[in-house]
Scaffold this active site. Structure first.
Site, PDB file in Angstrom:
ATOM      1  N   HIS A 109     -39.081   5.715  15.664  1.00 22.76           N
ATOM      2  CA  HIS A 109     -40.105   6.759  15.726  1.00 22.76           C
ATOM      3  C   HIS A 109     -39.449   8.127  15.846  1.00 22.76           C
ATOM      4  O   HIS A 109     -38.246   8.259  16.020  1.00 22.76           O
ATOM      5  CB  HIS A 109     -41.111   6.510  16.864  1.00 22.76           C
ATOM      6  CG  HIS A 109     -40.619   6.815  18.249  1.00 22.76           C
ATOM      7  ND1 HIS A 109     -41.453   6.866  19.343  1.00 22.76           N
ATOM      8  CD2 HIS A 109     -39.387   7.095  18.732  1.00 22.76           C
ATOM      9  CE1 HIS A 109     -40.752   7.152  20.430  1.00 22.76           C
ATOM     10  NE2 HIS A 109     -39.510   7.298  20.086  1.00 22.76           N
ATOM     11  N   CYS A 141     -36.212  12.164  21.863  1.00 23.94           N
ATOM     12  CA  CYS A 141     -37.118  11.419  20.977  1.00 23.94           C
ATOM     13  C   CYS A 141     -37.630  12.287  19.825  1.00 23.94           C
ATOM     14  O   CYS A 141     -38.371  11.793  18.970  1.00 23.94           O
ATOM     15  CB  CYS A 141     -38.282  10.823  21.763  1.00 23.94           C
ATOM     16  SG  CYS A 141     -37.845   9.281  22.615  1.00 23.94           S
ATOM     17  N   HIS A 166     -34.941   7.504  15.478  1.00 25.10           N
ATOM     18  CA  HIS A 166     -34.139   6.655  16.365  1.00 25.10           C
ATOM     19  C   HIS A 166     -35.041   5.485  16.735  1.00 25.10           C
ATOM     20  O   HIS A 166     -36.237   5.508  16.428  1.00 25.10           O
ATOM     21  CB  HIS A 166     -33.710   7.421  17.624  1.00 25.10           C
ATOM     22  CG  HIS A 166     -34.879   7.796  18.468  1.00 25.10           C
ATOM     23  ND1 HIS A 166     -35.690   8.867  18.166  1.00 25.10           N
ATOM     24  CD2 HIS A 166     -35.439   7.201  19.550  1.00 25.10           C
ATOM     25  CE1 HIS A 166     -36.676   8.927  19.035  1.00 25.10           C
ATOM     26  NE2 HIS A 166     -36.563   7.928  19.884  1.00 25.10           N
ATOM     27  N   HIS A 184     -36.275   2.096  19.463  1.00 27.12           N
ATOM     28  CA  HIS A 184     -36.370   1.504  20.801  1.00 27.12           C
ATOM     29  C   HIS A 184     -36.620   0.008  20.653  1.00 27.12           C
ATOM     30  O   HIS A 184     -37.239  -0.429  19.683  1.00 27.12           O
ATOM     31  CB  HIS A 184     -37.539   2.089  21.596  1.00 27.12           C
ATOM     32  CG  HIS A 184     -37.407   3.538  21.907  1.00 27.12           C
ATOM     33  ND1 HIS A 184     -36.673   3.999  22.975  1.00 27.12           N
ATOM     34  CD2 HIS A 184     -37.890   4.635  21.294  1.00 27.12           C
ATOM     35  CE1 HIS A 184     -36.729   5.314  23.006  1.00 27.12           C
ATOM     36  NE2 HIS A 184     -37.469   5.739  21.989  1.00 27.12           N
ATOM     37  N   ASP A 234     -42.913  -4.317  14.131  1.00 27.94           N
ATOM     38  CA  ASP A 234     -41.538  -4.796  14.302  1.00 27.94           C
ATOM     39  C   ASP A 234     -40.676  -4.421  13.094  1.00 27.94           C
ATOM     40  O   ASP A 234     -41.037  -4.726  11.946  1.00 27.94           O
ATOM     41  CB  ASP A 234     -41.530  -6.313  14.500  1.00 27.94           C
ATOM     42  CG  ASP A 234     -40.157  -6.828  14.914  1.00 27.94           C
ATOM     43  OD1 ASP A 234     -39.425  -6.086  15.608  1.00 27.94           O
ATOM     44  OD2 ASP A 234     -39.822  -7.962  14.532  1.00 27.94           O
ATOM     45  N   HIS A 235     -39.556  -3.758  13.363  1.00 27.55           N
ATOM     46  CA  HIS A 235     -38.660  -3.255  12.312  1.00 27.55           C
ATOM     47  C   HIS A 235     -39.374  -2.290  11.375  1.00 27.55           C
ATOM     48  O   HIS A 235     -39.097  -2.242  10.179  1.00 27.55           O
ATOM     49  CB  HIS A 235     -37.985  -4.410  11.554  1.00 27.55           C
ATOM     50  CG  HIS A 235     -36.948  -5.105  12.392  1.00 27.55           C
ATOM     51  ND1 HIS A 235     -37.288  -5.903  13.444  1.00 27.55           N
ATOM     52  CD2 HIS A 235     -35.604  -5.079  12.353  1.00 27.55           C
ATOM     53  CE1 HIS A 235     -36.190  -6.359  14.025  1.00 27.55           C
ATOM     54  NE2 HIS A 235     -35.152  -5.862  13.387  1.00 27.55           N
ATOM     55  N   GLU A 293     -40.899   0.807  27.190  1.00 27.67           N
ATOM     56  CA  GLU A 293     -40.025   1.452  26.203  1.00 27.67           C
ATOM     57  C   GLU A 293     -38.571   1.276  26.617  1.00 27.67           C
ATOM     58  O   GLU A 293     -37.686   1.201  25.770  1.00 27.67           O
ATOM     59  CB  GLU A 293     -40.375   2.936  26.060  1.00 27.67           C
ATOM     60  CG  GLU A 293     -39.728   3.583  24.845  1.00 27.67           C
ATOM     61  CD  GLU A 293     -40.050   5.063  24.735  1.00 27.67           C
ATOM     62  OE1 GLU A 293     -40.724   5.454  23.782  1.00 27.67           O
ATOM     63  OE2 GLU A 293     -39.616   5.828  25.621  1.00 27.67           O
TER      64      GLU A 293
HETATM   65 NI    NI Z   1     -37.953   7.590  21.413  1.00 24.29          NI
END
Ligand code: NI
Length: 138
Positions: free
Chosen positions: A17, A36, A42, A44, A82-83, A127
């Site tokens: 995200h 972020c 990047h 998580h 996911d992914h 997270e």
């Molecule tokens: Ni982040």
């Protein structure tokens, strides 16, 4: 008295995200959103916990078959996150800044009307190991 039981399924997913407002500069976004806001994304590793509350059905001994809960979460949430890139790929996150707060409430909205027995009680999103975000539909 009828006994209310809370059942929880845990799932994990990895997603990319970026937290930003398009009308702001990279510097201004960095001030608000910190790391972020990295312009090149990047990721998580998230942990999701979905809790359903209800009375045990005397015929089955289940509130809701937990295997069925797992399938519902996979179909409506995990397959979409996911992914994936939450800013771009996930239909239920379109136009939403993908903070953990917003992901948590969006997942609630995805799941609330999909639970066949019992009621969605809470959606919890980790997270990191040290932070979690919880929504109970209020
Ligand atoms: Ni982040």
């Amino acid at each position: 008295m009828n006994k209310k039981v809370y059942i929880t399924r845990r799932e994990t997913f990895a997603a990319a995200h970026r937290l930003f407002k398009p009308e702001l500069s990279d510097e201004e976004n960095l001030k608000i959103f910190g790391k972020c806001s990295n312009p090149n994304w990047h990721g998580h590793n998230y942990t999701l916990e979905v809790t359903v509350a209800g009375e045990t059905n005397p015929e089955t001994g289940f509130v809701l078959d937990i295997k069925h809960l797992k399938e519902i979460i996979k179909e409506y949430v995990i397959s979409k996150v996911d992914h994936k890139n939450l800013n771009i790929d996930t239909d239920f996150m379109k136009e939403i800044i993908p903070t953990s707060e917003n992901i948590t409430t969006a997942i609630w909205t995805e799941l609330a009307d999909k639970i066949p027995d019992g009621k969605l009680y809470s959606v919890k999103l980790y997270e990191t190991e040290n932070n979690y975000f919880e929504y109970k539909g209020e």
